[in-house]
Motif scaffolding. Structure first.
Motif, PDB file in Angstrom:
ATOM      1  N   PRO A   1       0.800  -1.234   0.000  1.00 37.50           N
ATOM      2  CA  PRO A   1       0.000   0.000   0.000  1.00 37.50           C
ATOM      3  C   PRO A   1       0.832   1.284   0.000  1.00 37.50           C
ATOM      4  O   PRO A   1       0.512   2.242  -0.708  1.00 37.50           O
ATOM      5  N   ARG A   2       1.926   1.285   0.765  1.00 37.04           N
ATOM      6  CA  ARG A   2       2.741   2.505   0.818  1.00 37.04           C
ATOM      7  C   ARG A   2       3.362   2.795  -0.564  1.00 37.04           C
ATOM      8  O   ARG A   2       3.317   3.924  -1.052  1.00 37.04           O
ATOM      9  N   THR A   3       3.915   1.749  -1.181  1.00 34.55           N
ATOM     10  CA  THR A   3       4.491   1.915  -2.526  1.00 34.55           C
ATOM     11  C   THR A   3       3.411   2.379  -3.504  1.00 34.55           C
ATOM     12  O   THR A   3       3.626   3.302  -4.302  1.00 34.55           O
ATOM     13  N   THR A   4       2.239   1.744  -3.425  1.00 37.23           N
ATOM     14  CA  THR A   4       1.180   2.063  -4.385  1.00 37.23           C
ATOM     15  C   THR A   4       0.746   3.518  -4.249  1.00 37.23           C
ATOM     16  O   THR A   4       0.708   4.269  -5.228  1.00 37.23           O
TER      17      THR A   4
ATOM     18  N   LEU B   1      -1.801   6.369   6.090  1.00 41.00           N
ATOM     19  CA  LEU B   1      -0.787   5.537   5.415  1.00 41.00           C
ATOM     20  C   LEU B   1       0.576   5.665   6.089  1.00 41.00           C
ATOM     21  O   LEU B   1       1.301   4.686   6.240  1.00 41.00           O
ATOM     22  N   ASN B   2       0.899   6.894   6.502  1.00 45.21           N
ATOM     23  CA  ASN B   2       2.188   7.095   7.161  1.00 45.21           C
ATOM     24  C   ASN B   2       2.250   6.377   8.502  1.00 45.21           C
ATOM     25  O   ASN B   2       3.336   6.079   8.999  1.00 45.21           O
ATOM     26  N   HIS B   3       1.078   6.101   9.081  1.00 43.93           N
ATOM     27  CA  HIS B   3       1.047   5.389  10.364  1.00 43.93           C
ATOM     28  C   HIS B   3       0.896   3.875  10.201  1.00 43.93           C
ATOM     29  O   HIS B   3       0.864   3.152  11.196  1.00 43.93           O
ATOM     30  N   LEU B   4       0.757   3.423   8.953  1.00 46.93           N
ATOM     31  CA  LEU B   4       0.608   1.985   8.715  1.00 46.93           C
ATOM     32  C   LEU B   4       1.884   1.271   9.182  1.00 46.93           C
ATOM     33  O   LEU B   4       2.986   1.648   8.786  1.00 46.93           O
TER      34      LEU B   4
ATOM     35  N   PHE C   1      -9.470  -6.416   8.185  1.00 48.70           N
ATOM     36  CA  PHE C   1     -10.863  -6.439   7.766  1.00 48.70           C
ATOM     37  C   PHE C   1     -11.269  -5.064   7.230  1.00 48.70           C
ATOM     38  O   PHE C   1     -10.724  -4.617   6.249  1.00 48.70           O
ATOM     39  N   MET C   2     -12.178  -4.344   7.913  1.00 55.45           N
ATOM     40  CA  MET C   2     -12.706  -3.112   7.327  1.00 55.45           C
ATOM     41  C   MET C   2     -11.727  -1.945   7.390  1.00 55.45           C
ATOM     42  O   MET C   2     -12.029  -0.876   6.869  1.00 55.45           O
ATOM     43  N   VAL C   3     -10.594  -2.138   8.045  1.00 54.42           N
ATOM     44  CA  VAL C   3      -9.600  -1.056   8.107  1.00 54.42           C
ATOM     45  C   VAL C   3      -8.249  -1.525   7.554  1.00 54.42           C
ATOM     46  O   VAL C   3      -7.205  -1.000   7.926  1.00 54.42           O
ATOM     47  N   ARG C   4      -8.284  -2.505   6.653  1.00 54.17           N
ATOM     48  CA  ARG C   4      -7.031  -2.961   6.034  1.00 54.17           C
ATOM     49  C   ARG C   4      -6.980  -2.494   4.584  1.00 54.17           C
ATOM     50  O   ARG C   4      -7.938  -2.751   3.846  1.00 54.17           O
ATOM     51  N   PRO C   5      -5.906  -1.881   4.117  1.00 54.33           N
ATOM     52  CA  PRO C   5      -4.745  -1.467   4.912  1.00 54.33           C
ATOM     53  C   PRO C   5      -5.058  -0.270   5.811  1.00 54.33           C
ATOM     54  O   PRO C   5      -4.520  -0.186   6.903  1.00 54.33           O
ATOM     55  N   VAL C   6      -5.907   0.638   5.296  1.00 52.81           N
ATOM     56  CA  VAL C   6      -6.332   1.800   6.096  1.00 52.81           C
ATOM     57  C   VAL C   6      -7.778   2.113   5.712  1.00 52.81           C
ATOM     58  O   VAL C   6      -8.233   1.743   4.621  1.00 52.81           O
ATOM     59  N   ALA C   7      -8.476   2.794   6.609  1.00 50.41           N
ATOM     60  CA  ALA C   7      -9.839   3.206   6.283  1.00 50.41           C
ATOM     61  C   ALA C   7      -9.789   4.057   5.014  1.00 50.41           C
ATOM     62  O   ALA C   7      -8.881   4.876   4.833  1.00 50.41           O
ATOM     63  N   GLY C   8     -10.743   3.824   4.126  1.00 49.08           N
ATOM     64  CA  GLY C   8     -10.761   4.578   2.861  1.00 49.08           C
ATOM     65  C   GLY C   8     -10.234   3.756   1.695  1.00 49.08           C
ATOM     66  O   GLY C   8     -10.353   4.173   0.545  1.00 49.08           O
ATOM     67  N   ALA C   9      -9.623   2.599   1.993  1.00 47.45           N
ATOM     68  CA  ALA C   9      -9.133   1.740   0.896  1.00 47.45           C
ATOM     69  C   ALA C   9      -9.375   0.272   1.233  1.00 47.45           C
ATOM     70  O   ALA C   9      -8.682  -0.600   0.740  1.00 47.45           O
ATOM     71  N   ALA C  10     -10.385   0.026   2.081  1.00 46.80           N
ATOM     72  CA  ALA C  10     -10.520  -1.331   2.631  1.00 46.80           C
ATOM     73  C   ALA C  10     -11.173  -2.308   1.670  1.00 46.80           C
ATOM     74  O   ALA C  10     -11.071  -3.505   1.868  1.00 46.80           O
TER      75      ALA C  10
ATOM     76  N   LEU D   1      -8.554   3.034  -9.462  1.00 46.43           N
ATOM     77  CA  LEU D   1      -7.334   2.425  -8.894  1.00 46.43           C
ATOM     78  C   LEU D   1      -7.732   1.452  -7.790  1.00 46.43           C
ATOM     79  O   LEU D   1      -8.541   1.792  -6.913  1.00 46.43           O
ATOM     80  N   TYR D   2      -7.145   0.254  -7.834  1.00 48.79           N
ATOM     81  CA  TYR D   2      -7.474  -0.807  -6.874  1.00 48.79           C
ATOM     82  C   TYR D   2      -6.188  -1.418  -6.324  1.00 48.79           C
ATOM     83  O   TYR D   2      -5.137  -1.340  -6.946  1.00 48.79           O
ATOM     84  N   LEU D   3      -6.347  -2.073  -5.175  1.00 49.41           N
ATOM     85  CA  LEU D   3      -5.253  -2.869  -4.599  1.00 49.41           C
ATOM     86  C   LEU D   3      -5.615  -4.346  -4.724  1.00 49.41           C
ATOM     87  O   LEU D   3      -6.801  -4.689  -4.643  1.00 49.41           O
ATOM     88  N   CYS D   4      -4.610  -5.225  -4.837  1.00 47.99           N
ATOM     89  CA  CYS D   4      -4.937  -6.661  -4.847  1.00 47.99           C
ATOM     90  C   CYS D   4      -3.865  -7.504  -4.169  1.00 47.99           C
ATOM     91  O   CYS D   4      -3.857  -8.718  -4.299  1.00 47.99           O
ATOM     92  N   GLY D   5      -2.943  -6.883  -3.430  1.00 50.19           N
ATOM     93  CA  GLY D   5      -1.835  -7.633  -2.830  1.00 50.19           C
ATOM     94  C   GLY D   5      -2.048  -7.946  -1.358  1.00 50.19           C
ATOM     95  O   GLY D   5      -3.134  -7.723  -0.799  1.00 50.19           O
ATOM     96  N   ALA D   6      -0.974  -8.448  -0.749  1.00 52.70           N
ATOM     97  CA  ALA D   6      -1.034  -8.898   0.643  1.00 52.70           C
ATOM     98  C   ALA D   6      -1.442  -7.783   1.610  1.00 52.70           C
ATOM     99  O   ALA D   6      -1.965  -8.056   2.692  1.00 52.70           O
ATOM    100  N   GLY D   7      -1.209  -6.526   1.216  1.00 54.68           N
ATOM    101  CA  GLY D   7      -1.522  -5.405   2.115  1.00 54.68           C
ATOM    102  C   GLY D   7      -3.007  -5.154   2.258  1.00 54.68           C
ATOM    103  O   GLY D   7      -3.424  -4.379   3.105  1.00 54.68           O
TER     104      GLY D   7
END
Ligand code: FAD
Length: 521
Positions: free
Chosen positions: A297-300, A318-321, A473-482, A491-497
């Protein structure tokens, strides 16, 4: 469609990116996977670390992927075969005693603890019931909180019903133990320190926790929930974990996806506040209906998209992840089979765990809290050549070990300390397998900092971001991208994060594909 425009561009050809690409391509989307490395696989890749010796470069055991996934993608048809399945766990004490934990239960030497064998079966049955109730949570996108959409309400309702179906006793137990530390739970059930150490190890492997950290019953249940979907079985593919990813790549290609390696993405291109494509480091660009990133998520968000496209609150989250890794990897090329004390079959065909007590694990963790590596690290050891001799020259062997705890940021810096750490690990292995040190012809150590540099996982974390109750769950990786969706459209995420987290499971990739297809329907 012009050659450089696709419905979907997937950044990263790790197992989740490939899984996502395969599901999207099977649904008729034009898909391009862009992988920075020269090969697909990401952290689930097989590579030669010494002439003639190959190893699963980071992840070395397959035990979390639900059987439905290889079945749906026809991975057996695309070449996936297992060298070993239902591998047992052998708990090493560092001395002449070892105990074996497998599907049948516990096999301990006479006198280790008469009552523990029975307790173990009762403990495992209850933990598996709780894990099974949690399993569907992993397999679907998390519902939105506060949403009026009937689908979100139904998903929450289903969750409640599943908990209710556990029955009063198990439900009460889940509520009681859910936030507890694993040490307290295991102390309630068992006497043998060796057994408790081996079971606690699975709760902390790959995490920044020790057995006394709150929430480690949750991390254990998470592993069991994902593992029970896979049939409670540790497995090793023929050719290592890289062979799984090669089969995934073949499945994606057979469905029509294009995969390019050696193509690092530099930027996600944004047009009219939507992700509209990507630009490679080479300067080449591609247009897409949507961009899906399997990078962490940070890289993305901060590296590829850019904070300028995100609101300040999201960037702060994200900075606090928490995403600094704590597990290192060691690979040894051996000129003969090692012989481990207390273990019947040599070379051992199962997974060896050196975590002789909960106290030993907690002590090992103590060092890491202060930016030091453990003076007596805990190890998960596999001899992949026991089941798959082709990974080494004839008669030779490979040893692959995950080393817990090795902090990403070592106070003294890794460069000056890596040889001392490697010597320490070799010394630890020597106590379990006398003579092993003399048989080493080559050694490779990957610290979390090396994993970051070589596998492009910022922080080098097992799960791309700590798997803990506050990042789940609903806050992974962070609220707003769960729900796999970024705050920027397209834009979507699909990795381990993202949900449900890391390990070679493929569920994040499959969930993301399903979510994208549902949104487009
Ligand atoms: C020491 C260690 C041991 C582990 N052991 C196990 C184990 O035994 N079993 C298990 O199940 N799990 C294990 N894991 C966890 C597992 O390896 C990971 O969770 C999993 O591989 C993550 O898969 P992924 O596809 O989500 O991401 P990755 O495998 O990280 O793939 C992401 C891909 O994206 C690519 N990428 C990144 N940035 C870009 C870019 N800008 N352009 C193009 N491509 C890019 C990367 O090169 C990479 O190929 C272990 C982890 C560690 C650290």
């Amino acid at each position: 469609m012009s050659a450089s425009r696709y419905d979907c561009i997937v950044i990263g050809g790790g197992h989740n990116g490939l899984t996502c690409a395969a599901y999207l391509a099977r649904a008729g989307r034009s898909v391009l996977v862009l992988e920075a490395g020269e090969e697909v696989g990401g952290a689930a890749r097989t590579r030669e670390f010494a002439p003639g010796y190959k190893v699963s470069a980071v992840a070395h055991l397959l035990h979390l992927m639900p059987p439905s996934l290889p079945h749906e993608l026809g991975l057996a048809r695309h070449g996936l075969k297992m060298a070993a399945e239902r591998m047992s766990t052998i708990a090493l004490s560092g001395g002449p005693v070892a105990l074996t934990i497998d599907c049948a239960g516990l096999r301990a030497p006479e006198g280790l603890s008469a009552s523990d064998a029975g307790s173990y079966l009762r403990y495992r049955a209850r933990m598996q019931r709780l894990a099974r109730a949690l399993r569907p949570v992993l397999e679907a996108p998390p519902p939105r909180l506060g949403s009026r959409d009937w689908r979100d309400r139904l998903a929450l309702l289903e969750l409640g019903v599943r908990m209710r179906l556990l029955g009063r006793t198990d439900m009460r137990e889940l509520l009681r133990i859910g936030g507890m530390c694993v040490q307290d739970l295991l102390d309630e059930h068992f006497e043998s320190e060796l057994l408790k150490g081996a079971l606690a190890f699975d709760a902390v492997l790959g995490t920044n926790f020790g057995p006394r950290s709150p929430g480690t019953v949750f991390t254990l249940l998470y592993r069991m929930a994902a593992g029970s979907a896979a049939g409670d079985s540790l497995a090793q593919p023929v050719g290592g974990l890289g062979a799984l990813c090669e089969a995934l790549a073949r499945a994606a290609r057979a469905a029509g996806a294009s995969i390019r390696t050696g193509t690092p993405v530099k930027r996600v291109l944004v047009r009219d506040d939507r992700a509209a494509g990507v630009m490679l480091e080479s300067g080449e660009d591609f247009e897409a209906g949507c961009v899906i990133s399997s990078a962490d998520p940070r890289t993305t968000f901060l590296g590829l998209l850019g904070a300028e496209h995100l609101d300040a609150g999201f960037v702060r989250r994200l900075n606090h992840l928490r995403s600094h890794g704590m597990a290192a990897k060691v690979h040894l090329a051996l000129d003969r089979a090692p012989s481990f004390r207390g273990v019947e079959t040599q070379p051992p065909a199962g997974r060896l765990v050196l975590a002789p007590s909960q106290m030993a694990i907690e002590r090992a963790f103590n060092h890491a809290k202060y930016g030091e590596f453990s003076a007596a690290p805990m190890l998960e050891i596999v001899l992949p050549t026991a089941a798959d001799p082709a990974l080494a020259p004839p008669g030779k062997h490979v040893l692959s070990a995950v080393v817990q705890y090795a902090p990403y940021r070592l106070a003294a810096g890794w460069e000056g300390e890596r040889q001392r750490f490697l010597d320490l690990i070799l010394g630890t292995l020597e106590t379990c397998a006398p003579g092993l040190r003399d048989s080493v012809v080559a050694a490779e150590l990957l610290t979390p900092a090396d994993i970051e540099a070589q596998f492009r996982i910022s922080g080098g974390h097992w799960h791309h971001a700590e798997l803990a109750l506050d990042q789940f769950f609903m806050v992974r990786p962070v609220a707003g991208a769960a729900r796999y969706r970024a705050p920027v459209g397209g834009l979507y995420l699909c990795g381990a994060g993202c949900h449900p987290g890391g390990g070679v499971m493929g569920v994040a990739g499959r969930n993301a594909a399903r979510q994208i297809l549902k949104e487009a329907a």
